[in-house]
Design a protein around this motif. Structure first.
Motif, mmCIF file in Angstrom:
data_model
loop_
_atom_site.group_PDB
_atom_site.id
_atom_site.type_symbol
_atom_site.label_atom_id
_atom_site.label_comp_id
_atom_site.label_asym_id
_atom_site.label_seq_id
_atom_site.Cartn_x
_atom_site.Cartn_y
_atom_site.Cartn_z
ATOM 1 N N SER A 130 41.720 28.477 36.261
ATOM 2 C CA SER A 130 40.988 29.635 35.744
ATOM 3 C C SER A 130 40.938 30.757 36.778
ATOM 4 C CB SER A 130 39.569 29.217 35.349
ATOM 5 O OG SER A 130 39.591 28.197 34.358
ATOM 6 N N ILE A 131 40.626 30.405 38.030
ATOM 7 C CA ILE A 131 40.585 31.422 39.081
ATOM 8 C C ILE A 131 41.960 32.043 39.284
ATOM 9 C CG2 ILE A 131 40.234 31.799 41.546
ATOM 10 C CD1 ILE A 131 37.659 31.522 39.972
ATOM 11 N N THR A 132 43.010 31.219 39.235
ATOM 12 C CA THR A 132 44.377 31.749 39.378
ATOM 13 C C THR A 132 44.685 32.741 38.267
ATOM 14 O OG1 THR A 132 45.123 29.690 40.428
ATOM 15 C CG2 THR A 132 46.812 31.128 39.472
ATOM 16 N N LEU A 134 42.572 34.542 36.599
ATOM 17 C CA LEU A 134 41.785 35.765 36.809
ATOM 18 C C LEU A 134 42.389 36.630 37.909
ATOM 19 C CD1 LEU A 134 38.121 34.406 36.545
ATOM 20 C CD2 LEU A 134 39.344 35.820 34.885
ATOM 21 N N VAL A 135 42.824 35.997 38.993
ATOM 22 C CA VAL A 135 43.434 36.753 40.094
ATOM 23 C C VAL A 135 44.688 37.477 39.599
ATOM 24 C CG1 VAL A 135 44.636 36.536 42.308
ATOM 25 C CG2 VAL A 135 42.479 35.321 41.929
ATOM 26 N N VAL A 136 45.515 36.772 38.829
ATOM 27 C CA VAL A 136 46.724 37.398 38.280
ATOM 28 C C VAL A 136 46.343 38.541 37.338
ATOM 29 C CG1 VAL A 136 48.770 37.013 36.859
ATOM 30 C CG2 VAL A 136 48.088 35.296 38.534
ATOM 31 N N PHE A 138 43.625 40.427 37.316
ATOM 32 C CA PHE A 138 43.080 41.583 38.016
ATOM 33 C C PHE A 138 44.144 42.298 38.850
ATOM 34 C CE2 PHE A 138 38.754 39.209 38.102
ATOM 35 C CZ PHE A 138 38.635 39.418 36.736
ATOM 36 N N SER A 139 45.212 41.584 39.218
ATOM 37 C CA SER A 139 46.302 42.231 39.961
ATOM 38 C C SER A 139 47.242 42.989 39.029
ATOM 39 C CB SER A 139 47.086 41.186 40.757
ATOM 40 O OG SER A 139 47.777 40.299 39.887
ATOM 41 N N ALA A 171 39.378 32.815 31.064
ATOM 42 C CA ALA A 171 40.305 33.392 32.050
ATOM 43 C C ALA A 171 41.588 33.867 31.372
ATOM 44 C CB ALA A 171 40.615 32.366 33.127
ATOM 45 N N CYS A 174 41.107 37.235 29.701
ATOM 46 C CA CYS A 174 41.269 38.339 30.661
ATOM 47 C C CYS A 174 42.740 38.598 30.953
ATOM 48 C CB CYS A 174 40.532 38.013 31.960
ATOM 49 S SG CYS A 174 38.734 37.989 31.838
ATOM 50 N N SER A 178 44.878 42.027 30.039
ATOM 51 C CA SER A 178 45.514 42.745 31.146
ATOM 52 C C SER A 178 47.004 42.929 30.889
ATOM 53 C CB SER A 178 45.302 41.986 32.457
ATOM 54 O OG SER A 178 43.947 41.960 32.826
#
Length: 573
Positions: A130-132, A134-136, A138-139, A171, A174, A178
């Protein structure tokens, strides 16, 4: 840190989600429905034993978790034996959504870890995936303070730390939005790998979250801008796949939990003929003050199985902070460039919200036609649609671009502080603090009488063990040798009410002082026994004495199901 405070299986229906993930590790894609039973599959009995250690927590807000219970649960191992259990509520989801949990469970089982450690691995992989994502996300495209606020809500954080579906699908929501914004705004680069990543996200979301079915049109909308043929065929392929999976899953999944009275198909036909009744049901639902309060609370955070609440002022304070973040996240800086995509997102958000009401109306409320109020909706269902709306608020504008958005820094930090202060306190009060400490039993452990030719050692089992019909496969008796080597042989004799009998001879010189001596049993239901001297003596069994005068031998019980228990009050090593 917060994950360590949350006991296993405290997210609604998490037991079924873990079962579905376990079945994926066995290669099972569709659930089975043998002899008309609710759909499910073959589940390891060790995992089921681990379930049983935590099934008394949901819906019992007065029940806390003791140290003894945690020790018992942590000692349960995979048994290798599997029996059928239903998980019908998850049968409609394409199992790719359970990939993180499956990796954790499968890796833990293959490495020989305990069930508890395997479950924690499943949690870890859910959070990591999930964090991965989200990081992708937001980038790829800018995020704003309102979206971050939605992700920091106690309800969101709680789900991110569980092993259910919400974290990964939130996630991926998002990430999908994006990727869409990146693809639809023509001046931005959109390499083909992004389109394939979007397709993977849509496959998972459209087959596991019915209210996100509108995401199927995202590749087609990007195709109108980019005119890449692959995007058009992705739209066709994804739509066909989602439709086929839904039909196949509906055909092969039988859910006996709800006696609907009418089928979903019957309800669809009924409301098509009288569409005004659908709008009446939605209006009645959202205008009900009790429903509105429940939606607000379960959106911000009714933790556990909706049995762990914050104080009322916390909900008001948090909602006000979130509204402020939403207002400060609005930006018109690039409206000439991105207004088309932002309008589309508003439409998707409203459609997704409508589908939440419609899907529950046609399933859980199909038994009463027409339904006056739609039951079964929780506030957390709206986090995804609001994330979609959140991206529409600021478009291309970056997180703190411009003075208006920089003003959101203070409220966002305050929002984080509020959640950080109240969240752990509520978890501690719910799961670990007892209202009356005097109700906690105290135990005194001491050595029993010494073994001799005329005085056997009684094996006194706990009442919990005597009432448990699960067969034992191994026990350990904690022995005291008085720091000496005792000579001779003795014999362990166990009996059970169903005629179970076990006898094993063992040598006294091999015993270690104040350690458990283990015996591999013929699987059976044993409830009492004794250690009899054959040619020696001088050893004792340790005993646990409770404050009410009860006495039980210190025993490590190991069951065929993978479950493991110790006599209360006795050491675990």
């Amino acid at each position: 840190m917060l994950s360590a405070l949350i006991p296993p299986f405290q997210s609604p229906d998490e037991f079924d989600h873990i079962q579905r993930a376990y079945l994926l590790t066995r290669g099972q894609i569709l659930l089975h429905s043998p002899q008309g039973r609710a759909s499910g599959g073959e589940i390891d009995t060790g995992l089921l034993s681990y379930f049983s250690e935590y099934k008394n927590l949901p819906f019992h807000p007065q029940k806390t978790l003791s140290q003894e219970e945690e020790h018992d649960a942590s000692s349960i191992n995979w048994s290798g034996r599997r029996i059928f259990r239903s998980a019908a509520g998850t049968g409609y989801y394409f199992p790719l959504a359970y990939l993180p949990q499956s990796i954790g469970l499968g890796l833990g089982e293959s490495l020989g870890l305990s069930v508890g450690n395997s479950y924690q691995l499943a949690r870890f992989f859910v959070l990591a995936f999930s964090i991965t994502a989200l990081v992708v996300a937001f980038s790829i495209f800018p995020v704003n303070a309102f979206i971050l606020g939605l992700l920091i809500l106690p309800m969101s954080v709680f789900q991110f730390l569980s092993a259910s579906l919400d974290a990964f699908t939130t996630a991926l929501t998002c990430l999908s939005v994006s990727l869409f914004m990146r693809g639809y705004i023509g001046k931005l680069d959109f390499p083909m790998w992004m389109s394939y990543l979007l397709a993977i996200c849509i496959v998972i979301l459209s087959t596991s979250r019915l209210h996100l079915l509108p995401f199927l049109v995202l590749p087609l909308l990007i195709w109108f801008v980019r005119r890449e043929r692959a995007l058009y065929w992705q739209f066709i392929g994804l739509t066909i796949f989602a439709l086929v999976w839904t039909l196949v899953a509906a055909k092969y999944t039988y859910d006996g939990r709800v006696d609907a009275g009418h089928s979903t198909y019957h309800a669809i036909i009924f409301y098509i003929k009288q569409p005004t009744l659908v709008m009446n049901a939605i209006i009645n639902t959202v205008s009900d003050p009790a429903k509105a309060e429940f939606y607000r609370n379960s959106f911000i955070g009714m933790l556990g199985w909706l049995d762990t609440k914050f104080d009322d002022y916390f909900y008001v304070m948090t909602l006000d902070a979130l509204v402020i973040l939403g207002i400060l996240s609005v930006s018109f800086r690039y409206l000439k460039v991105d207004w088309h995509s932002r309008v589309i997102l508003v439409g998707l958000s409203l459609t997704s919200c409508s589908l939440i009401f419609l899907s529950l109306l046609l399933t859980w409320n199909a038994g009463s036609l027409p339904a006056k109020i739609i039951e079964g909706i929780q506030g957390r269902y709206f986090i995804g649609p609001l994330i979609i709306l959140g991206y529409a608020l600021s478009g291309l504008s970056s997180l703190f671009e411009g003075p208006w958005k920089r003003m959101a820094v203070g409220p966002l930090l305050l929002f984080i502080a509020i959640v950080s202060i109240y969240f752990p306190r509520v978890l501690l009060e719910r799961y670990y603090m007892t209202e009356n400490e005097s109700n906690v039993s105290e135990y005194k452990v001491e050595a029993g009488s010494q073994l001799s030719a005329g005085s056997p050692i009684a094996i006194m089992m706990t009442s919990i063990r005597r009432d448990d019909r699960t067969d034992l496969k191994r026990i350990g008796v904690r022995i005291g040798t008085y720091i000496r080597q005792n000579s001779g042989d003795a014999e362990l004799r166990l009996t059970g009410p169903d005629g179970a009998l076990f006898v094993q001879r063992f040598a006294l010189p091999g015993l270690v002082d104040n350690k458990y001596r283990y015996f591999d049993l013929s699987p059976g239901h044993y409830t009492s026994g004794e250690i009899v001297s054959l040619t020696g003596g001088g050893v004792s069994a340790w005993e646990s004495h409770d404050e009410k005068g009860g006495v039980a031998t210190c025993i490590d019980y190991q069951y065929v199901s993978g479950k493991r228990r110790f006599t209360p009050g006795c050491p675990h090593s």
